[in-house]
Design a protein around this motif. Structure first.
Motif: not given
Length: 491
Positions: A159-181
């Motif tokens: 429903n909000f694919p880019q926004s809701l991805t970034m709600f997760k991706l941005a803090p994950a990157l800030a923390a130093g995590c790596t991700v699989v979307i």
């Protein structure tokens, strides 16, 4: 409405475009034309393994493994700039994927993700990795360290694919995590736009990986032994299943799930201003928004007046081509979703509801999965459209006797995600808001604040996104005990 066909044959793994182990493609259907808009790799468990391995490798190697918060913030701002430059095209892709009106897509999907990245870039720079605390025993010091939780699986909705991805991706990157979307199949294409932006701005390989596929791919990713955390937005049913897996694995999980939020109209409310606000909080994105206030609670003394006003609002939202900037209501995401919404309208009729606006498909739209904004009145609190999340442009209006009754009705739900209170007395509205069982609620408006936590209670989820609390969800804490007299123990 014209569409541009986009076909992707490769996944984004380890900073490179790699073919899926299954060469079959899954079509993405434009909901306004009912025709293929593009195609994405079907994806397999083998692709999940490759993506998780790439994320694990990036987590442990230079340049990401030993990056400082300042360095991560620089990469994040570069990604924000790249996404913003591509924002208009990304918005068009999202509109073609899920029917979101383009005027909303340009803001929420074209500009919003960049703003979220910049917020968390700033927060990363302002959050110390370590702090020293005086222990409760003399001569002792404790170093409290904030480390990334590890490899994170991001499973995001359509429903909000880019926004809701970034709600997760941005803090994950800030923390130093790596991700699989792992995006929803209905909106797989815009996820590749994000991957292309990460590649273009020089993000370290393997930090951001994008795989596509169906529920089987998502389930395999969630349960993968090398994933350290899961962040999911979607239905409550799917969230329960993911929560069960993560509970068994003792794996941290953030779940942002369904909602059935109430808008409480107080007896002193300015109805013109209230209806203007309800246009945003009750019908946004064709009714396909988790926190929408789909239950309107009106004082019995003003019930008929509120019913008429809400019905007029619904009738003013005419369905149209979602790529037309004047359109306020586009199609639902799939034929199945439209049939589901129609089932709720039929249930409302069968359970004694009065349809005061809409109730069917637009007569002047011969193709596309459109449905008229619909208002149901006179339903009992136990009625199906009142109790269950519809995820479409269907509102119910219910009367209440007094404030206690209004709050009882608002809280009579398994969900608790959003909500509003409408009044000319803000202090009174704040008192009412405090009593509603929900994760977020607005007085005379509702809009998410990047700097404040967002999430639900009850069946609306676990954990919080946004704000400093959203960053904390991707951190693991370590306490290192020191004797102050030891070498290196001095502050």
């Amino acid at each position: 409405m014209s569409t541009l066909t986009q076909e992707h044959t490769d996944l984004f793994i380890g900073g490179a475009w790699q073919p899926s182990s299954d060469r079959a493609l899954t079509q993405v259907i434009c909901p306004a034309t009912e025709e293929p808009f593009g195609a994405a790799p079907t994806g397999t468990s083998v692709d999940v393994d490759r993506a998780v391995d790439a994320a694990r490798h990036a987590l442990r190697t230079t340049p990401w493994a030993d990056s400082t918060a300042e360095q991560r913030a620089q990469w994040m701002r570069a990604l924000a700039d790249e996404l913003e430059a591509r924002g208009d095209e990304t918005a068009r892709v999202v509109t073609n994927e899920n029917g979101m009106p383009i005027s909303l897509a340009r803001v929420a999907e074209g500009k919003g993700p960049a703003a979220t990245l910049r917020y968390y870039a700033d927060l990363a720079e302002g959050t110390p990795t370590e702090e020293r605390r005086s222990a409760n025993l003399p001569g002792r010091t404790t170093v409290v360290r904030r480390d990334p939780v590890g490899v994170v699986a991001l499973v995001v909705p359509w429903n909000f694919p880019q926004s809701l991805t970034m709600f997760k991706l941005a803090p994950a990157l800030a923390a130093g995590c790596t991700v699989v979307i792992k995006p929803a199949p209905e909106t797989a294409l815009d996820a590749f736009a994000l991957a292309a932006a990460a590649e273009a701005c020089g993000f370290p390989p393997g930090v951001i990986n994008v795989i596509t596929g169906g529920r089987d791919v998502g389930a395999y990713l969630v349960a993968h032994p090398l994933v350290n955390k899961v962040a999911f937005t979607g239905s409550t049913a799917a969230g329960r299943a993911i929560g069960e897996v993560c509970g068994r694995l003792l794996r941290p999980v953030t779940l942002e799930l369904g909602g059935k939020s109430a808008a409480i109209v107080l007896d002193d409310a300015d109805l013109v201003e209230t209806v203007r606000g309800l246009a945003w909080v009750s019908l946004l994105n064709n009714g396909q928004t988790c926190y929408l206030n789909s239950r309107i609670l009106a004082p019995r003394t003003r019930y008929d007046e509120v019913v008429d006003a809400v019905a007029d609002l619904a009738r003013s939202f005419r369905a149209g081509d979602p790529l037309d900037p004047a359109t306020r209501v586009g199609p639902l995401v799939t034929q199945q979703q439209r049939e589901r919404v129609e089932g709720f309208i039929a249930a409302g009729r069968a359970e004694g509801g009065r349809i005061v606006a809409g109730g069917g498909r637009p007569k002047d739209m011969d193709r596309g999965w459109y449905i008229e904004p619909t208002v149901l009145a006179d339903l009992l609190p136990s009625a199906t459209p009142v109790k269950e999340e519809i995820f479409g442009p269907v509102l119910t209006v219910q009367p209440y006797d007094d404030i206690d009754h209004a709050i009882k009705l608002a809280n009579d739900s398994e969900y608790g995600l959003g909500g509003t209170v409408w009044t000319t007395d803000v202090d009174r509205g704040l008192d009412v808001a405090r009593r509603v069982e929900t994760g977020s609620i607005g007085v005379n408006f509702f809009d998410l604040d990047l700097g404040a936590p967002f999430g639900g209670v009850k069946a609306s989820g676990l954990g919080r996104e946004l704000g400093p609390e959203g960053l904390d969800a991707y951190i693991t804490l370590k306490s290192i005990y020191l004797r102050a007299t030891d070498q290196g123990g001095q502050a």
